[in-house]
Design a protein around this motif. Structure first.
Motif, PDB file in Angstrom:
ATOM      1  N   SER A   1       0.834  -1.198   0.000  1.00 26.95           N
ATOM      2  CA  SER A   1       0.000   0.000   0.000  1.00 26.95           C
ATOM      3  C   SER A   1       0.868   1.248   0.000  1.00 26.95           C
ATOM      4  CB  SER A   1      -0.912   0.003   1.238  1.00 26.95           C
ATOM      5  OG  SER A   1      -0.130  -0.023   2.414  1.00 26.95           O
ATOM      6  N   VAL A   2       0.400   2.238  -0.737  1.00 27.97           N
ATOM      7  CA  VAL A   2       1.129   3.495  -0.839  1.00 27.97           C
ATOM      8  C   VAL A   2       0.817   4.344   0.387  1.00 27.97           C
ATOM      9  CG1 VAL A   2       1.528   5.541  -2.264  1.00 27.97           C
ATOM     10  CG2 VAL A   2       0.961   3.349  -3.344  1.00 27.97           C
ATOM     11  N   SER A   3       1.822   4.996   0.929  1.00 26.09           N
ATOM     12  CA  SER A   3       1.614   5.805   2.121  1.00 26.09           C
ATOM     13  C   SER A   3       0.794   7.044   1.791  1.00 26.09           C
ATOM     14  CB  SER A   3       2.949   6.230   2.726  1.00 26.09           C
ATOM     15  OG  SER A   3       3.597   7.154   1.883  1.00 26.09           O
TER      16      SER A   3
ATOM     17  N   GLU B   1       1.283   9.967   3.001  1.00 24.50           N
ATOM     18  CA  GLU B   1       2.221  11.073   2.791  1.00 24.50           C
ATOM     19  C   GLU B   1       2.680  11.152   1.347  1.00 24.50           C
ATOM     20  OE1 GLU B   1       2.304   8.958   5.231  1.00 24.50           O
ATOM     21  OE2 GLU B   1       1.881  10.254   6.957  1.00 24.50           O
ATOM     22  N   SER B   2       2.935   9.974   0.746  1.00 28.74           N
ATOM     23  CA  SER B   2       3.374   9.944  -0.653  1.00 28.74           C
ATOM     24  C   SER B   2       2.276  10.438  -1.588  1.00 28.74           C
ATOM     25  CB  SER B   2       3.779   8.513  -1.032  1.00 28.74           C
ATOM     26  OG  SER B   2       4.112   8.430  -2.402  1.00 28.74           O
ATOM     27  N   LEU B   3       1.043  10.016  -1.324  1.00 27.50           N
ATOM     28  CA  LEU B   3      -0.071  10.451  -2.178  1.00 27.50           C
ATOM     29  C   LEU B   3      -0.292  11.960  -2.081  1.00 27.50           C
ATOM     30  CD1 LEU B   3      -2.576   7.568  -1.368  1.00 27.50           C
ATOM     31  CD2 LEU B   3      -1.297   7.874  -3.486  1.00 27.50           C
ATOM     32  N   VAL B   4      -0.267  12.475  -0.848  1.00 30.87           N
ATOM     33  CA  VAL B   4      -0.453  13.909  -0.653  1.00 30.87           C
ATOM     34  C   VAL B   4       0.683  14.693  -1.290  1.00 30.87           C
ATOM     35  CG1 VAL B   4      -0.587  15.738   1.075  1.00 30.87           C
ATOM     36  CG2 VAL B   4      -1.825  13.614   1.434  1.00 30.87           C
ATOM     37  N   SER B   5       1.892  14.172  -1.194  1.00 35.74           N
ATOM     38  CA  SER B   5       3.048  14.835  -1.800  1.00 35.74           C
ATOM     39  C   SER B   5       2.882  14.938  -3.318  1.00 35.74           C
ATOM     40  CB  SER B   5       4.327  14.069  -1.455  1.00 35.74           C
ATOM     41  OG  SER B   5       5.449  14.646  -2.094  1.00 35.74           O
ATOM     42  N   ASP B   6       2.376  13.863  -3.942  1.00 36.45           N
ATOM     43  CA  ASP B   6       2.153  13.889  -5.397  1.00 36.45           C
ATOM     44  C   ASP B   6       1.107  14.941  -5.765  1.00 36.45           C
ATOM     45  OD1 ASP B   6       3.976  11.893  -5.756  1.00 36.45           O
ATOM     46  OD2 ASP B   6       2.499  10.279  -5.909  1.00 36.45           O
ATOM     47  N   ILE B   7       0.023  14.992  -5.006  1.00 33.69           N
ATOM     48  CA  ILE B   7      -1.026  15.975  -5.286  1.00 33.69           C
ATOM     49  C   ILE B   7      -0.475  17.394  -5.161  1.00 33.69           C
ATOM     50  CG2 ILE B   7      -3.218  16.925  -4.447  1.00 33.69           C
ATOM     51  CD1 ILE B   7      -3.981  14.080  -3.630  1.00 33.69           C
ATOM     52  N   THR B   8       0.279  17.632  -4.109  1.00 30.81           N
ATOM     53  CA  THR B   8       0.871  18.954  -3.901  1.00 30.81           C
ATOM     54  C   THR B   8       1.779  19.335  -5.061  1.00 30.81           C
ATOM     55  OG1 THR B   8       0.814  18.607  -1.497  1.00 30.81           O
ATOM     56  CG2 THR B   8       2.253  20.353  -2.332  1.00 30.81           C
ATOM     57  N   HIS B   9       2.582  18.383  -5.507  1.00 32.99           N
ATOM     58  CA  HIS B   9       3.512  18.637  -6.624  1.00 32.99           C
ATOM     59  C   HIS B   9       2.762  19.088  -7.874  1.00 32.99           C
ATOM     60  CE1 HIS B   9       6.806  18.060  -9.476  1.00 32.99           C
ATOM     61  NE2 HIS B   9       5.991  17.293 -10.196  1.00 32.99           N
ATOM     62  N   PHE B  10       1.686  18.375  -8.216  1.00 31.39           N
ATOM     63  CA  PHE B  10       0.941  18.709  -9.435  1.00 31.39           C
ATOM     64  C   PHE B  10       0.145  20.004  -9.271  1.00 31.39           C
ATOM     65  CE2 PHE B  10       1.479  14.065 -10.179  1.00 31.39           C
ATOM     66  CZ  PHE B  10       2.158  14.162 -11.388  1.00 31.39           C
ATOM     67  N   GLU B  11      -0.378  20.259  -8.073  1.00 31.92           N
ATOM     68  CA  GLU B  11      -1.079  21.521  -7.846  1.00 31.92           C
ATOM     69  C   GLU B  11      -0.144  22.705  -8.039  1.00 31.92           C
ATOM     70  OE1 GLU B  11      -4.643  20.391  -4.680  1.00 31.92           O
ATOM     71  OE2 GLU B  11      -2.719  21.123  -3.929  1.00 31.92           O
ATOM     72  N   GLN B  12       1.081  22.573  -7.564  1.00 29.05           N
ATOM     73  CA  GLN B  12       2.059  23.657  -7.710  1.00 29.05           C
ATOM     74  C   GLN B  12       2.438  23.861  -9.177  1.00 29.05           C
ATOM     75  OE1 GLN B  12       5.181  22.322  -5.093  1.00 29.05           O
ATOM     76  NE2 GLN B  12       4.204  23.202  -3.270  1.00 29.05           N
TER      77      GLN B  12
ATOM     78  N   GLU C   1      -9.087   6.982   8.636  1.00 25.79           N
ATOM     79  CA  GLU C   1      -9.135   8.415   8.364  1.00 25.79           C
ATOM     80  C   GLU C   1      -9.083   8.739   6.877  1.00 25.79           C
ATOM     81  OE1 GLU C   1      -4.357   9.097   9.299  1.00 25.79           O
ATOM     82  OE2 GLU C   1      -5.908  10.035  10.538  1.00 25.79           O
ATOM     83  N   VAL C   2      -8.414   7.897   6.079  1.00 24.47           N
ATOM     84  CA  VAL C   2      -8.354   8.150   4.638  1.00 24.47           C
ATOM     85  C   VAL C   2      -9.703   7.854   3.990  1.00 24.47           C
ATOM     86  CG1 VAL C   2      -7.199   7.562   2.481  1.00 24.47           C
ATOM     87  CG2 VAL C   2      -5.893   7.626   4.599  1.00 24.47           C
TER      88      VAL C   2
END
Length: 290
Positions: free
Chosen positions: A11-13, A15-26, A76-77
């Motif tokens: 399973s993907v963490s 933190e990793s998923l949120v980091s990817d979303i943040t990267h693309f939003e930026q 929580e997810v």
């Protein structure tokens, strides 16, 4: 011919998923408006597909096992994703919490005249007993204070309450259909002592872990409020966020929350989950199973 089994994917963490979303939003933030419209349209189409799939999944799981569905929502997810797609209702504060919020609205006016009001009992299904104290208890205008102030505030916050009764003395016993106020003097079962009020920094929050349930505590005036330590956007913890003038900002995607109410200022439908709190002197107690 025997089919080879594929290895299970780890399973993907979060933190990793949120980091990817943040990267693309930026990255998208620097695009022109026409490009952003295309991306937004793609996002909406994918989210519509996901929402439909989740709706069908929930419908199927409900038919097979409601306990399994309730257990899944405790994650929580999963909880955050279903809230994001509006597939579960935002938590409604308990009746006791809403009554206290109503009383908090009228207390400043009463306290300016050296008076106050106390919640004595809730008598289901539609009656609340309160007590005016201090100068308000024997003021000639106490009837008007009760009718236009206390009663109106309670009924605004709690439409199910039809009768607000002023009593001269606290109710001494409990009938089968009566819930004693959590703010009364006696201890009640189901409440867990968390901390002392002086541990909560003024203008800040205190992080608490109760058997795996992660909470944040804040002080609003003389009141303590407990929320689940989980941003309603992507379920990231809020305890590292900055608090300025009662507004908590999620450190990951800058969602802003009013700590006095739990309201999300960024997306009003995504309120924080609140838990009932009561005080025993300086001790803070919370009802974790609410």
């Amino acid at each position: 011919m025997t089919q080879a089994k594929l290895p299970l994917q780890e399973s993907v963490s979060l933190e990793s998923l949120v980091s990817d979303i943040t990267h693309f939003e930026q990255a998208i933030a620097h695009w022109d408006e026409n490009q952003k419209v295309v991306v937004e349209g793609l996002k909406n189409a994918i989210e519509a597909l996901h929402k439909e799939a989740l709706t069908r999944l929930i419908r199927s799981v409900k038919q097979e096992s409601m306990p399994a569905l309730r257990q899944a929502v405790q994650d929580e997810v999963v909880y955050s994703l279903l809230r994001y797609h509006e597939l579960i209702k935002p938590p409604t504060p308990s009746l006791e919490i809403r009554i206290q919020q109503a009383l908090d609205e009228v207390r400043p006016g009463l306290q300016s005249h050296n008076g106050n009001v106390e919640l004595v009992a809730i008598k289901l299904p539609d009656t609340v007993e309160v007590k005016l104290v201090g100068n308000c208890s024997n003021c000639p205008a106490s009837t008007l204070t009760m009718k236009e102030g206390v009663e109106q505030a309670i009924k605004t916050h709690c439409p199910e309450i039809k009768n607000v009764v002023s009593v001269n003395t606290p109710v001494s016993g409990k009938a089968n259909n009566t819930i004693a106020s959590p703010f009364a003097a006696q201890e009640e079962t189901g409440w867990v002592a968390l901390a002392n009020i002086d541990q909560i920094p003024k203008g800040g929050i205190l992080t608490i872990d109760v058997d795996g349930l992660k909470l944040i505590l804040t002080r609003v005036g003389n009141n303590v409020i407990a929320y689940r330590n989980s941003c309603s956007h992507l379920a990231k913890p809020l305890d590292k966020g900055e608090v300025i003038e009662g507004i908590l900002t999620c450190p990951f995607h800058n969602f802003k929350y009013n700590l006095a109410t739990g309201e999300c200022l960024t997306a009003p439908e995504m309120t924080l989950q609140q838990y009932p709190v009561t005080m025993r002197g300086d001790r803070i107690l919370i009802q974790c199973d609410a």
